[in-house]
Design an enzyme around this catalytic site. Structure first.
Site, short mmCIF file in Angstrom:
data_model
loop_
_atom_site.label_atom_id
_atom_site.label_comp_id
_atom_site.label_asym_id
_atom_site.label_seq_id
_atom_site.Cartn_x
_atom_site.Cartn_y
_atom_site.Cartn_z
CG MET A 71 -1.92 -1.17 1.18
SD MET A 71 -3.42 -0.88 2.09
CE MET A 71 -2.77 -0.61 3.74
N GLY A 72 2.13 1.09 -0.40
CA GLY A 72 3.02 2.25 -0.46
C GLY A 72 3.60 2.60 0.89
CG HIS A 105 7.10 -2.29 1.92
ND1 HIS A 105 6.90 -1.21 2.75
CD2 HIS A 105 5.90 -2.94 1.87
CE1 HIS A 105 5.66 -1.19 3.15
NE2 HIS A 105 5.02 -2.23 2.65
CD GLN A 112 -6.03 -3.52 2.84
OE1 GLN A 112 -5.92 -3.95 1.70
NE2 GLN A 112 -5.08 -3.72 3.75
O1 PAF Z 1 -0.13 -5.88 3.54
C1 PAF Z 1 -0.53 -4.91 2.86
O2 PAF Z 1 0.17 -3.93 2.64
C2 PAF Z 1 -1.93 -4.97 2.26
O3 PAF Z 1 -2.83 -5.58 3.12
C3 PAF Z 1 -1.98 -5.61 0.87
C4 PAF Z 1 -1.56 -7.07 0.92
C5 PAF Z 1 -1.06 -4.86 -0.07
C6 PAF Z 1 -3.40 -5.55 0.30
O4 PAF Z 1 -3.84 -4.24 0.18
#
Ligand code: PAF
Length: 283
Positions: free
Chosen positions: A30-31, A37, A61
């Site tokens: 989600m950036g 990441h 979500q």
């Molecule tokens: O873990 C996340 O950042 C989010 O839940 C995902 C898997 C990108 C889904 O929006």
């Protein structure tokens, strides 16, 4: 690093890659990318010929009153981090491209979506399962990588790809931590300096729990009580939950039996910032 914004163009790119015999590794995000990441992208680099990083703050979500509107957004920083870690393609769609008017289809992984995070954030995993389904259909990867920090997300998504025959390998990468043990998270940016100073109490409490179990403690209640004492005694955090559960079914455990695969997880609020963390213990 190439940026693609339209789902149909991403699908065409994925088709071309597959036709060319390339293996696609997907890192959905989600950036507000951080070292956690970067670890996912580096691992993806070792597993794929083409590393696709998706960047989409998924409204489905987030519940009402959650941080969708203020979720940190920094696309330039994200591109720098993702390409530096080995990403090839950034898929960053607009919300209207993912959920156009008339959108009606959602994916629900029953039972596993309900406890823990699901109990505090109703509908959260329906949103996660739905967007990950869409991202898998758009980017057509051979493998998709997720962080162990979101342990329940991993359990839910593993079940989903098995149940719906996605034919995608789910790869789980260990949680990356700051030097003082705090799990890296985009939401750490919300912490005040005082809260940031207290937040390592979460991981400290989990490590202490592991030591207790390794020293022979078998009562889940005693483990939960020790974690709760450590967090509330040493910080201002308000605990949402502390759980000792089977790592696959997420059923709560009362006794830790030999051979058990145990997920010890927690969520706590520092002011308005909600953090989660977990450890996995195999007995
Ligand atoms: O873990 C996340 O950042 C989010 O839940 C995902 C898997 C990108 C889904 O929006």
């Amino acid at each position: 690093m190439k940026t693609i914004r339209e789902p149909h163009l991403m699908q065409r790119q994925a088709d071309d890659l597959r036709l060319g015999g390339k293996r696609i590794a997907l890192v959905p995000t989600m950036g507000a990318l951080h070292g956690g990441h970067a670890a996912l992208i580096r691992e993806a680099r070792t597993r794929g010929d083409a590393v696709v990083v998706t960047l989409f703050v998924n409204p489905a979500q987030f519940g009402e009153g959650e941080d969708y509107g203020r979720y940190p957004r920094d696309i330039d920083g994200d591109v720098r981090l993702a390409s530096g870690a080995g990403g090839d393609i950034l898929f960053a769609p607009e919300t209207a491209a993912m959920y156009p008017p008339g959108y009606r289809t959602f994916v629900n992984v029953e039972k596993l979506s309900l406890p823990l995070e699901g109990a505090v954030r109703p509908g959260h995993f329906r949103g996660v399962a739905t967007v990950v389904t869409k991202l898998l259909n758009i980017t057509k990867p051979h493998c998709a990588l997720f962080g162990q920090k979101d342990a329940q997300q991993v359990v839910v998504l593993r079940r989903m790809v098995r149940d719906l025959d996605f034919g995608v390998e789910i790869v789980v990468v260990p949680t990356v931590r700051e030097e003082d043990g705090l799990a890296m998270s985009s939401r750490n940016a919300y912490l005040t300096p005082a809260e940031r100073g207290e937040a390592p109490a979460l991981y400290r409490s989990l490590r202490m729990a592991e030591e207790l179990v390794r020293a022979g403690e078998r009562s889940a209640g005693a483990v939960i009580a020790a974690i709760t004492r450590e967090i509330t005694g040493r910080s201002s955090a308000a605990i949402d939950y502390v759980s000792v559960a089977d790592a696959e079914s997420l059923e709560p455990l009362s006794t830790l039996s030999p051979g058990a695969s145990v997920l010890v997880s927690l969520a706590a609020r520092f002011g308005t910032t909600r953090l989660i963390d977990n450890i996995h213990i195999t007995l």
